[in-house]
Design a protein around this motif. Structure first.
Motif, short mmCIF file in Angstrom:
data_model
loop_
_atom_site.label_atom_id
_atom_site.label_comp_id
_atom_site.label_asym_id
_atom_site.label_seq_id
_atom_site.Cartn_x
_atom_site.Cartn_y
_atom_site.Cartn_z
N ASP A 449 0.86 -1.18 0.00
CA ASP A 449 0.00 0.00 0.00
C ASP A 449 0.90 1.23 0.00
O ASP A 449 2.05 1.15 -0.43
CB ASP A 449 -0.98 -0.02 1.18
N ASP A 450 0.41 2.36 0.49
CA ASP A 450 1.20 3.58 0.44
C ASP A 450 2.32 3.60 1.48
O ASP A 450 3.21 4.46 1.38
CB ASP A 450 0.29 4.79 0.67
N GLU A 451 2.30 2.69 2.45
CA GLU A 451 3.27 2.75 3.53
C GLU A 451 4.22 1.56 3.55
O GLU A 451 5.42 1.74 3.73
CB GLU A 451 2.54 2.86 4.88
N ILE A 452 3.68 0.37 3.41
CA ILE A 452 4.52 -0.81 3.55
C ILE A 452 4.28 -1.78 2.39
O ILE A 452 3.27 -1.68 1.67
CB ILE A 452 4.26 -1.55 4.88
N MET A 453 5.22 -2.69 2.23
CA MET A 453 5.07 -3.82 1.33
C MET A 453 5.45 -5.07 2.11
O MET A 453 6.44 -5.08 2.85
CB MET A 453 5.97 -3.67 0.11
N VAL A 454 4.64 -6.13 1.96
CA VAL A 454 4.89 -7.40 2.64
C VAL A 454 5.09 -8.48 1.58
O VAL A 454 4.29 -8.60 0.65
CB VAL A 454 3.73 -7.78 3.57
N THR A 455 6.17 -9.24 1.73
CA THR A 455 6.46 -10.32 0.79
C THR A 455 6.58 -11.63 1.56
O THR A 455 6.98 -11.67 2.73
CB THR A 455 7.78 -10.06 0.04
N GLY A 456 6.20 -12.74 0.89
CA GLY A 456 6.34 -14.08 1.47
C GLY A 456 7.22 -14.92 0.56
O GLY A 456 7.18 -14.78 -0.67
N SER A 457 7.99 -15.81 1.19
CA SER A 457 9.01 -16.52 0.43
C SER A 457 9.04 -18.00 0.79
O SER A 457 8.44 -18.43 1.80
CB SER A 457 10.39 -15.89 0.70
N SER A 458 9.74 -18.72 -0.05
CA SER A 458 9.95 -20.14 0.23
C SER A 458 10.90 -20.35 1.40
O SER A 458 11.11 -21.50 1.84
CB SER A 458 10.53 -20.83 -1.01
N ASP A 459 11.52 -19.28 1.94
CA ASP A 459 12.39 -19.39 3.10
C ASP A 459 11.60 -19.42 4.41
O ASP A 459 12.17 -19.25 5.48
CB ASP A 459 13.43 -18.27 3.11
N HIS A 460 10.27 -19.60 4.33
CA HIS A 460 9.35 -19.74 5.46
C HIS A 460 9.06 -18.44 6.18
O HIS A 460 8.45 -18.47 7.27
CB HIS A 460 9.89 -20.76 6.49
N THR A 461 9.50 -17.29 5.68
CA THR A 461 9.33 -16.03 6.38
C THR A 461 8.64 -14.99 5.50
O THR A 461 8.53 -15.14 4.28
CB THR A 461 10.68 -15.45 6.82
N CYS A 462 8.24 -13.93 6.18
CA CYS A 462 7.70 -12.74 5.53
C CYS A 462 8.57 -11.54 5.92
O CYS A 462 9.09 -11.48 7.04
CB CYS A 462 6.26 -12.47 5.96
N VAL A 464 8.61 -7.24 5.96
CA VAL A 464 7.87 -5.98 5.85
C VAL A 464 8.86 -4.91 5.39
O VAL A 464 9.90 -4.70 6.04
CB VAL A 464 7.23 -5.59 7.19
N TRP A 465 8.52 -4.23 4.27
CA TRP A 465 9.38 -3.23 3.67
C TRP A 465 8.75 -1.85 3.82
O TRP A 465 7.53 -1.69 3.77
CB TRP A 465 9.60 -3.52 2.18
N ASP A 466 9.62 -0.82 3.98
CA ASP A 466 9.16 0.56 4.10
C ASP A 466 9.10 1.19 2.70
O ASP A 466 10.14 1.46 2.09
CB ASP A 466 10.11 1.35 5.00
N VAL A 467 7.90 1.41 2.20
CA VAL A 467 7.74 1.95 0.85
C VAL A 467 8.23 3.39 0.79
O VAL A 467 8.85 3.82 -0.20
CB VAL A 467 6.26 1.85 0.43
N LYS A 468 7.99 4.16 1.82
CA LYS A 468 8.36 5.56 1.81
C LYS A 468 9.86 5.77 1.96
O LYS A 468 10.38 6.83 1.59
CB LYS A 468 7.62 6.30 2.93
N ASP A 469 10.57 4.81 2.50
CA ASP A 469 12.01 4.92 2.71
C ASP A 469 12.77 4.00 1.75
O ASP A 469 13.61 3.18 2.17
CB ASP A 469 12.35 4.59 4.17
N ASP A 470 12.44 4.12 0.49
CA ASP A 470 13.15 3.42 -0.57
C ASP A 470 13.16 1.91 -0.36
O ASP A 470 14.15 1.22 -0.63
CB ASP A 470 14.60 3.94 -0.67
N TYR A 471 12.06 1.39 0.12
CA TYR A 471 11.84 -0.05 0.25
C TYR A 471 12.90 -0.72 1.13
O TYR A 471 13.34 -1.84 0.88
CB TYR A 471 11.81 -0.72 -1.12
N LYS A 472 13.23 -0.07 2.20
CA LYS A 472 14.15 -0.69 3.15
C LYS A 472 13.37 -1.65 4.04
O LYS A 472 12.24 -1.37 4.43
CB LYS A 472 14.83 0.37 4.00
N PRO A 473 13.98 -2.79 4.37
CA PRO A 473 13.27 -3.77 5.22
C PRO A 473 13.07 -3.23 6.64
O PRO A 473 13.96 -2.60 7.21
CB PRO A 473 14.18 -4.99 5.20
N ILE A 474 11.89 -3.48 7.18
CA ILE A 474 11.57 -3.03 8.53
C ILE A 474 11.72 -4.19 9.52
O ILE A 474 12.39 -4.07 10.54
CB ILE A 474 10.13 -2.47 8.58
#
Length: 686
Positions: A449-462, A464-474
């Motif tokens: 959305d406008d604030e965060i991005m959440v991704t899921g992976s085969s590494d069993h984890t998710c 949370v990325w900061d969209v407003k801060d150049d997609y840095k992981p939170i």
């Protein structure tokens, strides 16, 4: 006048006989000589209107007389000088009685008679014989009081049907003078009026179903308009001929025109120059356009900037009529299935997931990277997030190198295929390689959305990325024991599902695990969140509806006999869509759990579903290498897009302008229905 003459005056009686009797052998001279005696006999009233006189032969003779007889000429014999003098006095008295003076007005009797007659006529009631006699009697009484009849009394001699009269003699001498408005005339007038009243009442009952319709005032003429339509003056038609564009202020006219539909508004412009100017107002077209397409936006998505409705930007000089014409052309292309195919190449393996808006397209791939693409020409890759592309496997199981597209035998083919130039890793900005904060396996799902991005992976984890801060992981969400197959979130929760058959509910702001939902017996392939409700689809062939607060499954939706691969939840939380190995899209009622519809058309596993509630479309992607569009209201297949890729369709999303789908052949295809439309960028809201 002397008392002698007054005593000989006969009483005034009604002239009620239409016939008189004379002997067969009577002569004109005898009739003249016997006039006083005949007059005394005439004053005897009978009930039947006839009088019989014996003629000496015991045979009464009936002579028909006129109701208004001509005055008889009587020749008086020569008399003495005294008689002549007496006659002169009588003539003088007669002159005084018949004189017309302006010193007094009409007699009270005449006024009372006219008032009573008018009352009867105003009430629409028949006068009748009794009423005529009553009016006659009243007139007789008042006439006896007034010794000087007014001009109206003289005029009544020429209008026998308008008032009741009387019979009198002149000075009591000679033959009687019959007032033509006497009783016979009154009865005739009453009878005629009764006949007219009855005829009108019968005709009104025959011609109309309303029996109590009021009669017209035919006597006074009130309410009767004998003018032709052409005789009406211009003042009478002033309201009809008033031009509202000229009469009303521009603000009011603009408000009125804004309620028209677009087609009617365009026809209004052709009325005149003034109407064209008023109907072409930008204010009017802005209201019309927003009402036509803005009403489709559900309240839950009204505040979201990710889901665009194509309503355009609100600018001071925005040409809203042009925007409507562009949107109309775009909708026509959707109906015809005409779109351009734009292929984004850069991933080195299967592209599992995608989400986009008007500015960007974000994809996740089996090559362990996330790519951010520009949504506009020339569609460059703006950023790479994840492992170093050089370290990613160039090929592997299921990887299909890009190949040319063969036009399909059926369905809609691309009207144009565009393949932008492939960028090298050095031409694309990327995050620090091999960071432990990134995924080290396939990117299977994502949402932003406008604030965060959440991704899921085969590494069993998710992550949370900061969209407003150049997609840095939170932060990283750890809790699953197998690959995370799907993820979704709102302003409170993040929900993820996994091959480990569990569903995890996380706090969006802290990342803490709130609930773990257990119940499926197979991999949970997809989840959707609406408020406190979560719907999930599993390989065990069952879709479940969960309550986050209680953590319990409140309803189940079973497929035929195979697993479910995808699920969608309507914005109003009333409809659930699910697809899978049955090659069918199931439509369930979320409240009752009943199956209310099946959407058929695919010949392979239905891998992806997307419900575009704004434009009322259901977009599906399948292993039969096709993308199909169904009408969300009728379930009818409206667009079939087969063979636009060379491998399985893994994910598909849409908005008002395009469909973006990912495939196993490592490419992302943009099916742009607005490509080449002049001014298509005016529909963008961002």
């Amino acid at each position: 006048m002397s008392s002698e003459h007054t005593s000989h005056r006969p009483a005034r009686r009604r002239a009620s006989m239409l016939f008189r009797v004379r002997p067969r052998t009577a002569t004109a001279g005898e009739l003249l000589d016997n006039a006083p005696a005949a007059w005394s006999e005439l004053q005897r009233d009978t009930s039947n209107g006839f009088y019989a006189e014996d003629n000496g032969h015991n045979e009464p003779v009936l002579e028909e007389t006129s109701a208004f007889p001509e005055p008889l000429v009587k020749h008086r014999p020569t008399k003495s000088f005294s008689n002549i003098r007496h006659g002169v006095d009588g003539l003088r008295a007669l002159g005084r009685r018949l004189s017309v003076t302006i010193r007094k007005k009409s007699s009270k009797g005449n006024l009372r008679h006219s008032h009573e007659t008018q009352d009867h006529r105003d009430h629409g009631q028949p006068l009748g014989v009794e009423g005529a006699q009553r009016l006659q009697g009243g007139s007789r009484i008042h006439s006896s009081i007034s010794r000087r009849p007014s001009l109206s009394a003289l005029q009544s001699l020429h209008a026998p049907l308008t008032s009741a009269g009387k019979i009198s003699s002149v000075m009591g001498l000679g033959a009687p003078v019959v007032d033509l408005s006497a009783g016979a005339a009154a009865r005739a007038a009453a009878a005629a009026q009764n006949e007219m009243f009855n005829a009108e009442r019968v005709s009104s009952r025959t011609d109309s179903k309303f029996y109590d319709r009021p009669e017209r005032d035919s006597e006074s003429g009130i309410g009767i308009d004998l003018r032709e339509r052409s005789d009406s003056s211009d003042a009478d038609l002033a309201v009809v001929r008033t031009d509202p564009v000229v009469f009303f202020p521009p603000e009011i006219m603009a408000q009125i025109l804004s309620y028209l539909d677009p087609e009617s508004l365009m026809r209004t412009e052709a009325v005149s120059r003034a109407w064209h100017k008023a109907a072409s107002s930008r204010h009017v077209w802005r209201h019309v356009y927003r009402r036509e397409f803005g009403s489709r936006v559900p309240p839950s998505k009204a505040k979201s900037k990710v889901h665009s409705a194509g309503l355009g930007k609100t600018l001071p000089n925005q040409d809203w009529k042009r925007i409507f014409l562009i949107r109309q052309a775009l909708e026509r292309r959707w109906r015809d299935g005409k779109a351009a195919a734009i292929y984004l190449q850069g991933h080195t393996d299967s592209v599992y997931c995608v989400q986009f808006d008007e500015k960007k397209i974000i994809t996740g791939s089996r090559d362990r990277t996330i790519r951010i693409w520009d949504a506009h020409y020339p569609w460059p890759c703006l950023k790479i997030i994840g492992a170093n592309p050089n370290d990613a496997p160039s090929s592997g199981p299921g990887t299909v190198p890009p190949t040319a597209i063969t036009p399909p035998a059926s369905g809609s083919a691309p009207m144009l295929a565009i393949c932008p130039q492939v960028q090298g890793p050095s031409d694309v900005a990327s995050c620090a390689p091999r960071s432990p904060e990134y995924h080290n396996a396939s990117i299977l799902c994502l949402q932003y959305d406008d604030e965060i991005m959440v991704t899921g992976s085969s590494d069993h984890t998710c992550i949370v990325w900061d969209v407003k801060d150049d997609y840095k992981p939170i932060r990283r969400l750890v809790g699953h024991k197998a690959g995370v197959l799907d993820v979704c979130f709102d302003d409170r929760y993040i929900v993820s599902c996994s091959k480990d058959t569990t569903i995890c509910v996380w706090d969006r702001h802290t990342g803490e695990l709130v609930k773990k939902l257990l119940g499926h017996r197979g991999p949970v392939n997809a989840v959707q969140l609406r408020g406190d409700l979560v719907v999930s689809a599993s390989g065990d062939g069952i879709a479940k509806l969960w309550n986050i607060t209680s953590g319990l499954c409140i309803r189940e939706f079973a497929g035929r006999d195979r697993g479910l691969a995808c699920v969608e939840f309507s914005d109003d939380a009333r409809t659930i869509l699910a697809g899978g190995n049955d090659q069918v899209i199931y439509q369930f009622d979320a409240n009752t759990g009943e199956l209310i519809g099946e959407l058929k058309g695919h010949s392979g596993l239905v891998r992806s579903l997307y419900l575009d509630s704004i434009n009322r479309r259901i977009v599906s992607g399948s292993y039969d290498m096709s993308v199909k569009v169904f009408d969300a209201d009728t379930g009818e297949l409206t667009i079939d897009l087969p063979g636009w890729t060379t491998s399985w369709m893994l994910s598909a999303k849409s908005d008002y302008r395009r469909i973006v789908a990912t495939s196993q052949d490592s490419r992302t295809v943009i099916m742009d229905f607005g490509y080449g439309l002049d001014g298509i960028e005016l529909l963008e809201e961002a």
